[in-house]
Scaffold this motif. Structure first.
Motif, PDB file in Angstrom:
ATOM      1  N   GLN A 138       0.816  -1.198   0.000  1.00  0.00           N
ATOM      2  CA  GLN A 138       0.000   0.000   0.000  1.00  0.00           C
ATOM      3  C   GLN A 138       0.857   1.258   0.000  1.00  0.00           C
ATOM      4  O   GLN A 138       1.982   1.260   0.520  1.00  0.00           O
ATOM      5  CB  GLN A 138      -0.927   0.016   1.227  1.00  0.00           C
ATOM      6  N   PHE A 139       0.315   2.322  -0.581  1.00  0.00           N
ATOM      7  CA  PHE A 139       0.961   3.629  -0.552  1.00  0.00           C
ATOM      8  C   PHE A 139      -0.125   4.693  -0.621  1.00  0.00           C
ATOM      9  O   PHE A 139      -1.251   4.444  -1.052  1.00  0.00           O
ATOM     10  CB  PHE A 139       1.953   3.798  -1.710  1.00  0.00           C
ATOM     11  N   GLY A 140       0.224   5.890  -0.189  1.00  0.00           N
ATOM     12  CA  GLY A 140      -0.725   6.999  -0.189  1.00  0.00           C
ATOM     13  C   GLY A 140      -0.810   7.617   1.196  1.00  0.00           C
ATOM     14  O   GLY A 140       0.159   7.606   1.972  1.00  0.00           O
ATOM     15  N   VAL A 141      -1.968   8.147   1.515  1.00  0.00           N
ATOM     16  CA  VAL A 141      -2.223   8.752   2.826  1.00  0.00           C
ATOM     17  C   VAL A 141      -3.018   7.740   3.651  1.00  0.00           C
ATOM     18  O   VAL A 141      -4.145   7.391   3.300  1.00  0.00           O
ATOM     19  CB  VAL A 141      -3.005  10.070   2.697  1.00  0.00           C
ATOM     20  N   SER A 142      -2.431   7.249   4.729  1.00  0.00           N
ATOM     21  CA  SER A 142      -3.080   6.253   5.566  1.00  0.00           C
ATOM     22  C   SER A 142      -3.092   6.719   7.015  1.00  0.00           C
ATOM     23  O   SER A 142      -2.269   7.551   7.428  1.00  0.00           O
ATOM     24  CB  SER A 142      -2.377   4.892   5.462  1.00  0.00           C
TER      25      SER A 142
END
Length: 305
Positions: A138-142
């Motif tokens: 996963q990648f991004g804003v979490s």
């Protein structure tokens, strides 16, 4: 317990199950991304063209191909068999990008809630007998948090925000049969902390900075190294990327509304316009009664009508 009571006895049940407390977490994630680019150089397309002989130089073809009318100045001299042309490349560019994510999550006291805006990229994993399997990262804003409401009404909050993005720096190249696979790397900024605060109070996580500077010089051998006039035979390119990440977290002790009509969706009151409304009246929304009185407290990032 009633099976063990004697005839005529009654059970006095004083046991009660306390209702669970729900915590809503409002998170504001802001990133300021600034890119500064400076380029300056001289591209000599033709230094001389006398008779049958031609002599040409180029200091940086990349700058010459990327130059536009606003960033390049051309000069030249033509007299009979002599043809001298040069292009002066000058580029100054400042980009400021504001990225904002504003997730709102609600969880029971002691339970975990998570949030992700981004995606997943495949990673090949080698297995026995030369087989490959795919795993996704996963990648991004979490965001993940665990709230615990104390007896005093204060909230013990374990929060773990993360901002990540794909990058070619540190990427891995894999060879399989006659093909090549590139697995990208991640640039990650992550925080993991536990704080205690009251309902409606906020805390900020700041200072997550990233600064990358790149400078490249190219020019003609020997001529570009001469003092003063050497600047005419070389090109310089400077690029600086600066990013700053700030995370503001605010927990609230909330209770669900008893009236379902008090909760509205962004799609309430919206309808598909017909051909008359769309073509003649230039409407993107059909007129369906009066708009609902939607009110969102604070700057919540929604479009309110």
């Amino acid at each position: 317990m009633r099976d063990y009571l004697a005839p005529g006895q009654k059970l006095d049940n004083r046991l009660s199950v306390a209702a669970g407390i729900q915590v809503s977490l409002r998170v504001r994630i802001a990133e300021m991304d600034r890119t500064i680019i400076r380029e300056l150089g001289v591209n000599w397309q033709a230094l001389g063209n006398i008779g049958k002989y031609t002599l040409s130089f180029a200091t940086n073809n990349a700058l010459a191909s990327a130059a536009t009318a606003a960033t390049a100045l051309g000069v030249g001299y033509v007299n009979r068999g002599v043809n001298v042309n040069a292009i002066i490349d000058a580029l100054a560019q400042d980009n400021l990008v504001h990225l904002l994510a504003e997730p709102n999550l609600t969880a029971m006291s002691g339970e975990t809630a998570s949030f992700l805006v981004g995606g997943e990229f495949p990673i090949p994993v080698a297995q026995a007998n030369g087989a490959l399997t795919i795993q996704f990262q996963q990648f991004g804003v979490s965001l993940a948090f665990v709230p615990t409401v104390l007896s005093s009404g204060r909230i013990n909050l374990h929060v773990r925000p993360e901002v990540s993005q794909l990058t070619n720096q540190g990427a891995v190249q894999l060879s399989a049969t006659n093909s090549s696979i590139s697995v990208p790397a991640l640039t990650v900024r992550r925080a993991d902390t536990t704080v205690e605060l009251g309902s409606g109070q906020s805390f900020a996580i700041a200072g997550l900075l990233q600064d990358m500077t790149t400078q490249s010089d190219s020019g003609l051998p020997w001529l570009g190294e001469l003092p003063i006039i050497g600047a005419l035979f070389r090109s310089e390119s400077f690029q600086r990327n600066e990013t700053e990440l700030v995370i503001v977290v605010t927990p609230y002790i909330v209770r669900p509304p008893s009236d379902p009509s008090a909760v509205h969706l962004p799609s309430d009151g919206w309808g598909v316009p017909n051909d008359v409304e769309r073509i003649l009246l230039l409407r993107q929304q059909a007129r369906i009664g009066a708009p609902l009185p939607v009110r969102v407290p604070g700057d919540a990032g929604f479009i309110v009508q």
